[in-house]
Design an enzyme around this catalytic site. Structure first.
Site, PDB file in Angstrom:
ATOM      1  N   CYS A  84      30.478  16.077  22.145  1.00  0.00           N
ATOM      2  CA  CYS A  84      29.513  16.899  21.420  1.00  0.00           C
ATOM      3  C   CYS A  84      29.244  18.195  22.195  1.00  0.00           C
ATOM      4  O   CYS A  84      30.148  19.000  22.368  1.00  0.00           O
ATOM      5  CB  CYS A  84      28.246  16.112  21.111  1.00  0.00           C
ATOM      6  SG  CYS A  84      27.223  16.914  19.836  1.00  0.00           S
ATOM      7  N   HIS A 194      30.877  12.277  17.795  1.00  0.00           N
ATOM      8  CA  HIS A 194      30.405  11.240  18.717  1.00  0.00           C
ATOM      9  C   HIS A 194      31.248   9.978  18.550  1.00  0.00           C
ATOM     10  O   HIS A 194      31.011   9.194  17.629  1.00  0.00           O
ATOM     11  CB  HIS A 194      28.942  10.897  18.424  1.00  0.00           C
ATOM     12  CG  HIS A 194      27.978  11.958  18.826  1.00  0.00           C
ATOM     13  ND1 HIS A 194      27.415  12.008  20.073  1.00  0.00           N
ATOM     14  CD2 HIS A 194      27.487  13.022  18.141  1.00  0.00           C
ATOM     15  CE1 HIS A 194      26.602  13.052  20.149  1.00  0.00           C
ATOM     16  NE2 HIS A 194      26.630  13.684  18.992  1.00  0.00           N
ATOM     17  N   GLU A 196      31.033   7.346  20.261  1.00  0.00           N
ATOM     18  CA  GLU A 196      30.163   6.186  20.485  1.00  0.00           C
ATOM     19  C   GLU A 196      29.359   5.817  19.252  1.00  0.00           C
ATOM     20  O   GLU A 196      28.780   4.733  19.193  1.00  0.00           O
ATOM     21  CB  GLU A 196      29.230   6.453  21.677  1.00  0.00           C
ATOM     22  CG  GLU A 196      28.057   7.374  21.413  1.00  0.00           C
ATOM     23  CD  GLU A 196      28.394   8.859  21.478  1.00  0.00           C
ATOM     24  OE1 GLU A 196      27.461   9.669  21.483  1.00  0.00           O
ATOM     25  OE2 GLU A 196      29.601   9.200  21.526  1.00  0.00           O
TER      26      GLU A 196
END
Length: 213
Positions: A84, A194, A196
């Protein structure tokens, strides 16, 4: 049982780092959240997360001398992954609300606002266009990934005539305009989205990166 590669997640006060730590653990790494220079330099991989404004993230990184440690890893061909705003600060500069801030300058480009005629932030799942031979996106080229951002690098002007080095592999996405979703450049890689927060596709991308360490 084979050794789990060690991954340091840079702790400089950025939010949402614990989800990245958990995702990297699921993907097969031995993870440590740290700002200890020795750990940052010696881990098999370093992850630079980031949320918020470009200038604020750069200030926070400089406050703990992180650009020096990141730069030393890159110079030594030691893997680094930006996420990011951790992706954005690797470019030359960012411009938010008319205020320009210098980035690390590893890649050419300026982080600017996405087009005004689309909803921002660009929040949600989106497809990407990964190049042939991508390591990060191997086996997940057609998957969607989770984005949360209002700014991005929307052009790429890399001099591919420098010596015999392999040019970076650039992955694109689209929200009102094409923008850079990821870059793979030797030991240095980064994603605007992202991983994750991107479910199994994101876990596989992290697994691909960890396997390459």
């Amino acid at each position: 049982m084979s050794r789990r590669p060690s991954v340091a997640v840079l702790d400089y006060g950025s939010g949402n780092v614990h989800s990245a730590v958990r995702a990297l653990d699921r993907a097969g790494a031995q993870v440590e959240l740290t700002q200890d220079p020795e750990t940052l330099l010696n881990a098999d991989g370093l992850v630079v997360p980031g949320v918020g404004a470009f200038a604020a993230v750069m200030d926070a990184l400089k406050a703990i001398d992180a650009p020096r440690w990141i730069g030393r890893r890159i110079a030594g061909a030691r893997p680094v992954l930006g996420i990011c705003v951790g992706h954005q600060i690797l470019f030359e500069r960012g411009v938010e609300h008319g205020i320009a801030a210098e980035g690390m300058g590893e890649w050419p480009g300026e982080v600017t606002a996405l087009p005004s005629d689309v909803v921002v932030p660009h929040m949600g799942w989106n497809t990407v266009r990964a190049p042939e031979g991508s390591t990060l996106f191997e086996g997940i080229e057609d998957q969607r990934f989770y984005f949360v951002h209002s700014y991005a690098v929307q052009s790429w002007d890399f001099d591919q005539s420098i010596g015999s080095m392999n040019p970076p592999k650039v992955t694109w996405s689209h929200h009102g305009a094409d923008f850079i979703a990821a870059v793979e450049n030797g030991p240095l890689a980064a994603t605007q989205f992202h991983p994750e927060k991107s479910g199994e596709a994101g876990t596989q991308l992290l697994r691909n990166w960890i396997t390459s360490l």
